[in-house]
Design an enzyme around this catalytic site. Structure first.
Site, PDB file in Angstrom:
ATOM      1  N   SER A 262       0.750  -1.569  -0.094  1.00 52.04           N
ATOM      2  CA  SER A 262       0.294  -0.081  -0.429  1.00 52.04           C
ATOM      3  C   SER A 262       1.174   0.911  -0.051  1.00 52.04           C
ATOM      4  O   SER A 262       2.086   0.958   0.347  1.00 52.04           O
ATOM      5  CB  SER A 262      -0.592   0.016   1.377  1.00 52.04           C
ATOM      6  OG  SER A 262      -0.096   0.104   2.288  1.00 52.04           O
ATOM      7  N   LYS A 263      -0.087   2.744  -0.523  1.00 46.36           N
ATOM      8  CA  LYS A 263       0.827   3.646  -0.273  1.00 46.36           C
ATOM      9  C   LYS A 263       1.153   3.854   1.049  1.00 46.36           C
ATOM     10  O   LYS A 263       2.270   4.594   1.680  1.00 46.36           O
ATOM     11  CB  LYS A 263      -0.030   4.585  -0.661  1.00 46.36           C
ATOM     12  CG  LYS A 263       0.523   5.847  -0.250  1.00 46.36           C
ATOM     13  CD  LYS A 263      -0.058   6.858  -1.108  1.00 46.36           C
ATOM     14  CE  LYS A 263      -0.255   8.495  -0.516  1.00 46.36           C
ATOM     15  NZ  LYS A 263       0.849   8.938   0.269  1.00 46.36           N
TER      16      LYS A 263
END
Ligand code: GLU
Length: 501
Positions: A262-263
Site C-alpha cells: 500500500s501507499k
C-alpha cells in the site's frame, strides 16, 4: 495463435497509477510484443463519482516515461475508438436490453432504503443479504411483475437497475493461464448490477462489451479481479460471444508483514509506490521518476515481481524481456516488494550508463550548487564515483570535494595526523611540485618511488594526504582525485591541512 493478439490495460482514472497497475500494464505490453500483437489502453471511467481530474493524463505520461506506451489509445490509432468509456456511453444500453430480451437479466426497482432494510433484517438473524437467486423473486423486480407493469414503471421514470440473472446450481470450471482450472459455484454469486437508469453501465457490462468490440483476445489483470471472472465468462456466454483467455496476476505484497503493498508502506519505509510524483491539496506523493530511478530499472524490477524465465538472470533490457516473457511462467503466489532490491537495480543501470550521459544529468545539480565546470571534467568525475552510487542524486555527496576544499576534517580519521605528518607533507609538496606530467598513474609512480627510496610507510603519507584533499578517509582512488583537482589545488589543500591541524 491463430488470432491476432490484442490485449488491453483498462485502468479507472481514480488517482495516480499504483505500481501494481504499472506491472499489469507491463505484462500486457510484454505479452503483446512477444506475440506480435497490439497493446491498447482503455480508460474505464463509468463510475463518475470516483473520477479524479488529471489521473488519465498521469496514466498516459507514466506509460510513456516507462517506454511501454500503448499502440492504440485516446488520440492514437483509434481503430476501435473511443477509448474512453464515458464517450462510449451510447453503446451500452442496447446490450443491456439484449440481455433483458433473452432473459439473462432483469429490472430491479428496489430503493436504497428497502435494500438497507433487507440487509438489516438479515443481520438481525445473523445472515448476510446477498442479492441473488435466493431472494430475487421476493424483491421488487421484473421477475415478479408483468411485462406491462414493468414497462409502465420505466415509462413513469421509476429508478431501476438491470441485474444479471445468474444461473442456479452450476459449478463452472474456468481456465486461467496462470492458475489453471478455477472452479466457481454459481449459487454463491450475487446478481451484479449491469446498468443503471441514469444510462450508465457498470464496470462489468462496459468491460465485457468493450473487450468484445475491441477484439480483446487475452484479459491480463490483477488477482483482485479473479472473483469477477465467472460473471464475465457468463456474460460472454449470454451474449453468444467467444470469451477471451484470462490470466490473473499475483498480488504485489508488502516488504514486511502480510498483505497487499500500500501507499502507507511506501510512506513508512521511504520508497515510492507511484511511477511519477502525484500532487494533491493534501500533499505530494513521491514517484520513481522524481526519485531518480531510470525507467529501464523500474521496468526491469517490475518484470521480476511475479515472473522469471527459469534462470538466475536478473538484468533485462525491454527487448530481452519481450523475448523471454511467458505468461505461463508467471507465479501464482504473491510477490514481495523489496525496496532495497529496487535500488540495486537502479545501481546496475547507473553503472552501465555512459559517463557522458550521467554527466549531462549531473551538470544541472552542479549549477544549482553554484559550479559550472566543463562537461569533460564532470564526465571524468562521474567515471570515478558511479560504482558506489545508486542515483545521480547521490553524486554530489560523493564528489563535493572535487569542487570545494574541505572546511573540516573527520574527527575519527584525524588520529592519522601524527607529529611527523607536517614534515612528511612538506616533503610531499616538494615531490608534487617537481612532477610535470600530472596524470594519475605518473603521480602515483613518482610519489611511491619517493616513499620507497626514503623508507616511508604507505599509511603515513597516504592517509593524511587523503584527509587533506577529501576531509575524510573516503572517495575514489587517491591519485585519480589528485589528477582531477590539479597540482595547484592539491598543494593548497595540503598546506591548509598543515596549518589546520
Ligand atoms: N477498470 C478495471 C480496473 O480499474 C479493469 C479491470 C480489468 O482489467 O478488467 O482495474
Amino acid at each position: 495463435m491463430s488470432q491476432q493478439v490484442r490485449v488491453r490495460f483498462a485502468p479507472s482514472p481514480t488517482g495516480p497509477l499504483h505500481i501494481g497497475g504499472v506491472r499489469t500494464a507491463l505484462f500486457n505490453y510484454l505479452f503483446a510484443k512477444k506475440n506480435g500483437g497490439t497493446f491498447f489502453l482503455r480508460i474505464e471511467d463509468t463510475d463518475q463519482n470516483r473520477f479524479v481530474p488529471g489521473a488519465e493524463e498521469y496514466i498516459m505520461e507514466a506509460l510513456e516515461w516507462l517506454g511501454i506506451a500503448p499502440d492504440e489509445t485516446i488520440g492514437k490509432n483509434e481503430k476501435f475508438g473511443p477509448y474512453k468509456q464515458s464517450e462510449r456511453k451510447h453503446l451500452y444500453q442496447e446490450y443491456a436490453d439484449q440481455l433483458i430480451n433473452t432473459d439473462w437479466a432483469y429490472y430491479a426497482f428496489d430503493t436504497a432504503e428497502s435494500l438497507d432494510a433487507h440487509r438489516k433484517e438479515h443481520e438481525e438473524q445473523g445472515k448476510t443479504f446477498i442479492y441473488n437467486h435466493h431472494n430475487r423473486e421476493k424483491l421488487d423486480t421484473s421477475l415478479v411483475i408483468s411485462k406491462e407493469e414493468t414497462a409502465k414503471r420505466i415509462a413513469n421514470g421509476d429508478a431501476y437497475v438491470i441485474r444479471f440473472k445468474t444461473p442456479v446450481d452450476e459449478i463452472i470450471h474456468l481456465k486461467d493461464i496462470i492458475r489453471g482450472i478455477v472452479k466457481f459455484d454459481t449459487n454463491l454469486l450475487d446478481d451484479k448490477v449491469l446498468f443503471k437508469s441514469d444510462g450508465m453501465p457498470t464496470y462489468h457490462l462496459a468491460n465485457i462489451v468493450d473487450d468484445h468490440l475491441m477484439e480483446t483476445t487475452h484479459v491480463i489483470r490483477g488477482e483482485e479481479w479473479l472473483p469477477s471472472m465467472p460473471l464475465h465468462v457468463l456474460l460472454y456466454h449470454a451474449f453468444g460471444w467467444a470469451a477471451p483467455e484470462f490470466a490473473h496476476l499475483p498480488l504485489i505484497l508488502k516488504p514486511v508483514g502480510n498483505g497487499k503493498l500500500s501507499k502507507r508502506d511506501g510512506d513508512k519505509l521511504g520508497f515510492p509506490v507511484f511511477p511519477l510524483e502525484w500532487k494533491t491539496a493534501e500533499g505530494i506523493s513521491s514517484g520513481y521518476r522524481e526519485k531518480g530511478f531510470f525507467p529501464e530499472a523500474v521496468v526491469n524490477f517490475l518484470a521480476l515481481l511475479g515472473w522469471n524465465d527459469g534462470t538466475d538472470k536478473e538484468l533485462y533490457s525491454l527487448e530481452e524481456l519481450v523475448a523471454a516473457f511467458d505468461l505461463e511462467r508467471v507465479h501464482k503466489a504473491g510477490a514481495k516488494f523489496d525496496p532495497e532490491k529496487n535500488k540495486w537495480f537502479n545501481h546496475q543501470y547507473l553503472v552501465q550508463a555512459a559517463d557522458a550521459d550521467l554527466a549531462k544529468d549531473y551538470a544541472p545539480i552542479l549549477v544549482e550548487k553554484g559550479f559550472s565546470t566543463s562537461i569533460e571534467r564532470i564526465t571524468k568525475i562521474v567515471s570515478l564515483i558511479k560504482e558506489r552510487a545508486h542515483f545521480v542524486s547521490d553524486f554530489w555527496e560523493m564528489s563535493e570535494f572535487f569542487f570545494v576544499a574541505p572546511t573540516e576534517y573527520d574527527a575519527k580519521a584525524s588520529k592519522n595526523w601524527k607529529e611527523e605528518t607536517p614534515e612528511l607533507m612538506q616533503q610531499l609538496i616538494t615531490v608534487l611540485e617537481g612532477i610535470s606530467d600530472f596524470t594519475s598513474v605518473n603521480i602515483e609512480t613518482i610519489v611511491k618511488q619517493w616513499m620507497t627510496a626514503n623508507e616511508i610507510g604507505m599509511g603515513k603519507v597516504m592517509q593524511p594526504f587523503r584527509l587533506s584533499l577529501v576531509g575524510a578517509l573516503k572517495g575514489p582512488h587517491l591519485f585519480d582525485i589528485v589528477e582531477v583537482i590539479g597540482k595547484e589545488e592539491t598543494i593548497a589543500r595540503i598546506n591548509k591541512a598543515i596549518v589546520s591541524f
